[in-house]
Design a protein around this motif. Structure first.
Motif, mmCIF file in Angstrom:
data_model
loop_
_atom_site.group_PDB
_atom_site.id
_atom_site.type_symbol
_atom_site.label_atom_id
_atom_site.label_comp_id
_atom_site.label_asym_id
_atom_site.label_seq_id
_atom_site.Cartn_x
_atom_site.Cartn_y
_atom_site.Cartn_z
ATOM 1 N N GLN A 48 58.260 -16.486 70.706
ATOM 2 C CA GLN A 48 57.611 -15.831 71.849
ATOM 3 C C GLN A 48 56.230 -15.407 71.361
ATOM 4 O O GLN A 48 56.119 -14.649 70.385
ATOM 5 N N LEU A 49 55.168 -15.912 71.994
ATOM 6 C CA LEU A 49 53.839 -15.729 71.407
ATOM 7 C C LEU A 49 52.774 -15.675 72.488
ATOM 8 O O LEU A 49 52.727 -16.530 73.372
ATOM 9 N N ASP A 50 51.944 -14.653 72.411
ATOM 10 C CA ASP A 50 50.759 -14.557 73.276
ATOM 11 C C ASP A 50 49.599 -15.114 72.466
ATOM 12 O O ASP A 50 49.261 -14.560 71.414
ATOM 13 N N ALA A 51 48.987 -16.180 72.935
ATOM 14 C CA ALA A 51 47.927 -16.874 72.177
ATOM 15 C C ALA A 51 46.719 -15.971 71.964
ATOM 16 O O ALA A 51 45.833 -16.295 71.176
ATOM 17 N N LEU A 52 46.680 -14.820 72.684
ATOM 18 C CA LEU A 52 45.567 -13.879 72.510
ATOM 19 C C LEU A 52 45.859 -12.875 71.395
ATOM 20 O O LEU A 52 44.990 -12.127 70.959
ATOM 21 N N ASP A 53 47.121 -12.856 70.905
ATOM 22 C CA ASP A 53 47.508 -11.867 69.884
ATOM 23 C C ASP A 53 47.283 -12.474 68.507
ATOM 24 O O ASP A 53 48.187 -13.078 67.922
ATOM 25 N N ASP A 54 46.054 -12.332 67.981
ATOM 26 C CA ASP A 54 45.703 -13.052 66.755
ATOM 27 C C ASP A 54 46.564 -12.633 65.553
ATOM 28 O O ASP A 54 46.844 -13.443 64.678
ATOM 29 N N LYS A 55 47.047 -11.390 65.552
ATOM 30 C CA LYS A 55 47.916 -10.947 64.434
ATOM 31 C C LYS A 55 49.237 -11.702 64.464
ATOM 32 O O LYS A 55 49.668 -12.302 63.481
ATOM 33 N N LYS A 56 49.865 -11.728 65.647
ATOM 34 C CA LYS A 56 51.170 -12.401 65.775
ATOM 35 C C LYS A 56 50.990 -13.895 65.542
ATOM 36 O O LYS A 56 51.827 -14.557 64.929
ATOM 37 N N VAL A 57 49.859 -14.440 66.008
ATOM 38 C CA VAL A 57 49.600 -15.871 65.814
ATOM 39 C C VAL A 57 49.591 -16.192 64.320
ATOM 40 O O VAL A 57 50.257 -17.116 63.851
ATOM 41 N N PHE A 58 48.868 -15.348 63.546
ATOM 42 C CA PHE A 58 48.770 -15.577 62.097
ATOM 43 C C PHE A 58 50.151 -15.483 61.443
ATOM 44 O O PHE A 58 50.512 -16.313 60.601
ATOM 45 N N GLU A 59 50.945 -14.519 61.881
ATOM 46 C CA GLU A 59 52.307 -14.346 61.347
ATOM 47 C C GLU A 59 53.132 -15.618 61.564
ATOM 48 O O GLU A 59 53.773 -16.135 60.648
ATOM 49 N N VAL A 60 53.070 -16.146 62.779
ATOM 50 C CA VAL A 60 53.874 -17.340 63.128
ATOM 51 C C VAL A 60 53.421 -18.539 62.299
ATOM 52 O O VAL A 60 54.237 -19.291 61.769
ATOM 53 N N ILE A 61 52.103 -18.679 62.136
ATOM 54 C CA ILE A 61 51.545 -19.790 61.337
ATOM 55 C C ILE A 61 52.096 -19.719 59.908
ATOM 56 O O ILE A 61 52.574 -20.704 59.344
ATOM 57 N N LYS A 62 52.088 -18.525 59.348
ATOM 58 C CA LYS A 62 52.546 -18.328 57.957
ATOM 59 C C LYS A 62 54.063 -18.478 57.861
ATOM 60 O O LYS A 62 54.583 -19.166 56.977
ATOM 61 N N LYS A 63 54.772 -17.860 58.811
ATOM 62 C CA LYS A 63 56.259 -17.863 58.756
ATOM 63 C C LYS A 63 56.798 -19.292 58.731
ATOM 64 O O LYS A 63 57.721 -19.599 57.973
ATOM 65 N N HIS A 64 56.198 -20.182 59.533
ATOM 66 C CA HIS A 64 56.756 -21.540 59.652
ATOM 67 C C HIS A 64 56.009 -22.566 58.807
ATOM 68 O O HIS A 64 56.365 -23.736 58.796
ATOM 69 N N GLY A 65 54.914 -22.135 58.143
ATOM 70 C CA GLY A 65 54.113 -23.097 57.381
ATOM 71 C C GLY A 65 53.497 -24.141 58.305
ATOM 72 O O GLY A 65 53.505 -25.341 58.045
ATOM 73 N N ILE A 66 52.945 -23.656 59.428
ATOM 74 C CA ILE A 66 52.336 -24.551 60.418
ATOM 75 C C ILE A 66 51.060 -25.152 59.844
ATOM 76 O O ILE A 66 50.238 -24.425 59.274
ATOM 77 N N ASN A 67 50.879 -26.492 59.991
ATOM 78 C CA ASN A 67 49.565 -27.017 59.614
ATOM 79 C C ASN A 67 48.886 -27.788 60.735
ATOM 80 O O ASN A 67 47.714 -28.112 60.658
ATOM 81 N N GLN A 68 49.642 -28.036 61.839
ATOM 82 C CA GLN A 68 49.025 -28.703 62.990
ATOM 83 C C GLN A 68 49.342 -27.917 64.260
ATOM 84 O O GLN A 68 50.481 -27.452 64.417
ATOM 85 N N VAL A 69 48.356 -27.799 65.144
ATOM 86 C CA VAL A 69 48.560 -27.040 66.381
ATOM 87 C C VAL A 69 48.167 -27.891 67.589
ATOM 88 O O VAL A 69 47.119 -28.553 67.560
ATOM 89 N N TYR A 70 49.023 -27.903 68.602
ATOM 90 C CA TYR A 70 48.660 -28.449 69.921
ATOM 91 C C TYR A 70 48.489 -27.239 70.825
ATOM 92 O O TYR A 70 49.467 -26.553 71.132
ATOM 93 N N HIS A 71 47.262 -26.962 71.219
ATOM 94 C CA HIS A 71 46.926 -25.758 71.998
ATOM 95 C C HIS A 71 46.863 -26.117 73.482
ATOM 96 O O HIS A 71 45.856 -26.630 73.973
ATOM 97 N N LEU A 72 47.957 -25.855 74.189
ATOM 98 C CA LEU A 72 48.028 -26.224 75.619
ATOM 99 C C LEU A 72 48.017 -24.973 76.508
ATOM 100 O O LEU A 72 48.552 -25.013 77.628
#
Ligand code: VAH
Length: 311
Positions: A48-72
């Motif tokens: 569950q993620l609000d794309a405007l919440d840059d803190k939570k966004v960073f957490e999710v990126i780190k938690k899952h080891g995201i390296n590619q994003v599709y921003h829709l």
């Protein structure tokens, strides 16, 4: 690992399914403001993620080891006209959150789409070129044009690997019609499949470039998988498939659903938005640079939509 932002939206829903088929369920993290159905939640990881919440966004990126994003994530044309500053803020601030993550090296590649809405009333309407006059008259179109230029800037200045497409109107059956001006072409199928008439909010001869969702997904994954040196344009590529007017589409549906009728007694402000958009698209550059080629004809789309909605 791939993060799909806006995974419950019209494009996001189909894109998550196709990415999971291609890369495996656990390698594609879906994310949106609210959770999808239990059935879709069972398919694979969701945040569950609000794309405007840059803190939570960073957490999710780190938690899952995201390296590619599709921003829709975006507020579409008709909705954004009702709340211009909120539309601009959502569309742009959500993009900047991710441009900065790319600049800082936290993600290696990002897809962010533009739209034919980035063209405007002084853009040539037939076979609209890749490079041409662009004077969008809607909040959504202005945000898409601005976003294109920012993606090109972050690519040139910081070497970020950003890719995008100028989507035409998209037609799909997995989600309900949204706040788009082109969504009449989705709603009409829902009505026909239920044996109801359709009252169209665009005028009968309003010709627009459109594409069936499977082709839009093919183009999206296609440009993201293309070798970087083939992606020569980093604003966004024109892509097209077919064009039609509400009258032409209604006639094709009537052939499959005898007695179906469309009435043009509900034309509203969305017709003026559509009047400022192209009628057909020149997508030679996408075809030359990274081998774009649509699969669905207009007739095949009509049959497939009705088959899936009647099921
Ligand atoms: C909209 N479906 O109508 C979107 C799209 C070209 C139209 O951007 O706003």
């Amino acid at each position: 690992k791939i993060l799909v932002l806006g995974s419950s939206g019209q494009i996001g829903t189909d894109l998550v399914d196709s990415l999971r088929e291609a890369y495996g369920n656990d390698n594609v993290i879906a994310s949106d403001l609210k959770a999808p159905s239990a059935e879709r939640l069972a398919q694979g990881p969701f945040e569950q993620l609000d794309a405007l919440d840059d803190k939570k966004v960073f957490e999710v990126i780190k938690k899952h080891g995201i390296n590619q994003v599709y921003h829709l994530v975006a507020m579409l044309s008709a909705t954004a006209e009702k709340m211009p500053l909120r539309g601009w803020d959502l569309n742009m601030r959500s993009l900047f959150n991710f441009l900065e993550l790319a600049r800082e090296g936290h993600i290696s590649k990002m897809y962010w789409p533009s739209s034919i809405a980035a063209f405007g009333p002084n853009t040539p309407v037939e076979a609209t070129p890749q490079y041409t006059v662009m004077d969008p008259g809607t909040v959504y179109g202005i945000s898409k044009l601005a976003g294109e230029l920012w993606c090109d800037y972050y690519h040139k200045k910081y070497g970020c690997d950003l890719r995008g497409l100028r989507y035409p109107g998209l037609i799909s059956w997995k989600t309900e019609p949204g706040g788009g001006t082109t969504d009449y072409a989705v709603d009409i199928f829902h009505k026909a499949a239920k044996g109801e008439d359709y009252h169209c909010f665009l005028s009968e001869n309003r010709r627009l470039p459109m594409m069936y969702m499977p082709d839009a997904i093919k183009a999206t994954i296609g440009i993201m998988e293309a070798p970087a040196e083939q992606v020569k344009i980093r604003t966004s590529y024109n892509v097209g498939a077919f064009s039609f007017t509400p009258r032409e589409l209604s006639a094709l549906i009537e052939k499959e659903v005898p007695g179906f009728q469309t009435f043009y007694d509900a034309v509203d402000s969305r017709d003026a938005i559509a009047a400022g958009w192209p009628q057909s698209i020149d997508d030679q550059r996408a075809k030359q640079d990274w081998g774009w080629q649509p699969d669905f004809s207009l007739e095949a789309m009509v049959k497939d939509m009705l088959a899936n909605l009647k099921a």
